[in-house]
Write an enzyme that holds these catalytic residues in place. Sequence first.
Site, mmCIF file in Angstrom:
data_model
loop_
_atom_site.group_PDB
_atom_site.id
_atom_site.type_symbol
_atom_site.label_atom_id
_atom_site.label_comp_id
_atom_site.label_asym_id
_atom_site.label_seq_id
_atom_site.Cartn_x
_atom_site.Cartn_y
_atom_site.Cartn_z
ATOM 1 N N ARG A 115 4.443 2.517 13.369
ATOM 2 C CA ARG A 115 4.467 3.230 14.555
ATOM 3 C C ARG A 115 3.729 2.324 15.188
ATOM 4 O O ARG A 115 2.539 2.088 16.543
ATOM 5 C CB ARG A 115 3.390 4.390 14.179
ATOM 6 C CG ARG A 115 2.742 4.841 13.568
ATOM 7 C CD ARG A 115 1.883 5.895 12.808
ATOM 8 N NE ARG A 115 2.945 6.705 11.650
ATOM 9 C CZ ARG A 115 3.002 7.229 11.013
ATOM 10 N NH1 ARG A 115 2.386 8.497 11.591
ATOM 11 N NH2 ARG A 115 3.776 7.704 10.350
ATOM 12 N N LYS A 143 0.869 0.976 -1.339
ATOM 13 C CA LYS A 143 1.467 1.526 -2.037
ATOM 14 C C LYS A 143 1.539 1.454 -3.285
ATOM 15 O O LYS A 143 1.856 1.066 -4.392
ATOM 16 C CB LYS A 143 3.020 1.317 -1.354
ATOM 17 C CG LYS A 143 3.510 1.169 0.110
ATOM 18 C CD LYS A 143 4.909 0.828 0.110
ATOM 19 C CE LYS A 143 4.705 1.647 1.588
ATOM 20 N NZ LYS A 143 5.067 2.759 2.151
HETATM 21 N N1 BES Z 1 7.663 1.692 5.615
HETATM 22 C C1 BES Z 1 6.967 2.777 5.368
HETATM 23 C C2 BES Z 1 8.481 4.140 4.923
HETATM 24 C C3 BES Z 1 9.445 4.370 4.122
HETATM 25 C C4 BES Z 1 9.026 4.754 2.880
HETATM 26 C C5 BES Z 1 10.749 4.009 4.585
HETATM 27 C C6 BES Z 1 10.165 4.311 1.907
HETATM 28 C C7 BES Z 1 11.644 4.536 3.929
HETATM 29 C C8 BES Z 1 11.281 4.236 2.362
HETATM 30 C C9 BES Z 1 5.832 3.505 6.269
HETATM 31 O O1 BES Z 1 5.477 2.204 6.339
HETATM 32 C C10 BES Z 1 5.689 4.351 5.196
HETATM 33 O O2 BES Z 1 4.546 3.882 4.915
HETATM 34 N N2 BES Z 1 4.955 5.384 6.047
HETATM 35 C C11 BES Z 1 4.057 6.440 4.985
HETATM 36 C C12 BES Z 1 3.259 6.991 6.667
HETATM 37 C C13 BES Z 1 1.977 8.118 5.965
HETATM 38 C C14 BES Z 1 0.868 6.399 5.283
HETATM 39 C C15 BES Z 1 1.798 8.747 7.506
HETATM 40 C C16 BES Z 1 5.554 7.332 4.326
HETATM 41 O O3 BES Z 1 5.706 7.853 4.914
HETATM 42 O O4 BES Z 1 4.785 7.703 3.637
HETATM 43 MN MN MN Z 2 4.649 2.001 5.514
#
Ligand code: BES
Ligand code: MN
Length: 461
Positions: free
Chosen positions: A314, A240
């Site tokens: 997921r 990230k």
């Molecule tokens: N934990 C994150 C989602 C998230 C980010 C929730 C910020 C609340 C605030 C999750 O694990 C994630 O990184 N999801 C990605 C998925 C994508 C890579 C398909 C997202 O939402 O960008």
């Molecule tokens: Mn994530």
Amino acid sequence: MSPSFADPDAPSRPLHLVAAAEAPAFVAARPAPERAWLEAAGFTGALGQTVILPGSDGAPSAAVFGWGTDSDRRRGRFHLARAAETLPEGAWHLDAPLDTEASQEAALGWLLAGYRFTRYHASKRPVAALRPPAGVDAARLIAIAEAEYLARDLINTPASDLGPSELEAAFVALGQQHRAATEVVRGDDLLGAGFPMVHAVGRASSRAPRLMQLNWGTSGPRLTLVGKGVCFDTGGLDLKPAAGMGLMKKDMGGAASVMALAHAIMALQLPLRLRVIVPAVENAVSANAMRPQDILTSRKGLTVEINNTDAEGRLILADALALADEVPPDLVVSMATLTGAARVALGPDIVPFYTDDGALAATLAKAGERVADPVWRMPFWDPYEPLIEPGIADLDNAPSGGMAGSVTAALFLRRFVTASPRYLHFDIYGWQPKAEPGRPKGGVAQGARALLEALPEVLGL
Ligand code: BES
Ligand code: MN
Ligand code: ZN
């Protein structure tokens, strides 16, 4: 720290709730010295305006709290919690023309305003106490507030002090508190026990991943709660960016919310059989981390191409949901801080939920309104199923393009619940970005109160 009301038998000072429309008449009817004081203070009944009335000895003897207009109050919730935050310490009782539902919200908001995260820093702010208003079930509100405090403490605790093993300790402690049976599978044992995707996500951390279970209750309908317990989400190798990683101690907000709900269910002794499943991991970076384009075989046997290691929630939920589905309960529920897309759609306040059961959706939305825990139905949109099919494996964990990100994540999860009659999924945020009445900045449970309120109708309790 635990929530509490003022002792109903001890002396307390009146707190008058006065709507804007009633303010002039209210002021005019007060004894002359109070009237002069309220006029000097410019009391108009504006929402949240608070004036403390001195007694003959100069000490606070009462207070008035502006209740504004209907449309002012629709712009938020737990308005009375502001009084809890600003009134002097000591006991207060409401003098207000509220119906039972509004009294409940007022009293709960007051309790929620009493929350302080004191693990690293003592709180200097005193807490005024409220006598339980007539007609509210004080014990029930205390159980609900305890649940909320638990979730906030868990989310607010940074990953340095809340890794998978500390989350396990909290989970086991919750079980012990309610004489529920708990079971935990750790580390490489996850492979033999059939949780390959929990292992794949968590194995790169120096802190071993876990799959935790709690069982409680001996009769009644079966309810299974599954919560995402990512204690920190770096994104893995598809790391990230800094802005996206900043808040990721809260990525176990789903686990915190299901543990909060479980606490309330057990404290209130609801007549049901509860099962809670939490996969707990840290999504970290190391030489043994799973890679983009790896293909995992899940507990259920479905293969998953990893197109972004940051779509880890997921994966761990899939194995947990497959386990849940092996003994089909009457209702399977998942709660997870699953996608940024959910936030883009609805912001931090409203929780999107997914279910194929229209009656359940309607009941839940109404329940959420009653208890000031807003939730909003989103679609399990079948025509988007092809988006989660990569061609090279059964499922894609991160469809390219990113359209409908919260919907495709929910569709992914639904593939793992095939035997249970009903499935309900919440894509929560779990975080209050700026302080609001009853909700200080920081961790917050979402959806748990709405579901607790809906359970009697949903499960026929
Ligand atoms: N934990 C994150 C989602 C998230 C980010 C929730 C910020 C609340 C605030 C999750 O694990 C994630 O990184 N999801 C990605 C998925 C994508 C890579 C398909 C997202 O939402 O960008
Ligand atoms: Mn994530
Ligand atoms: Zn995550």
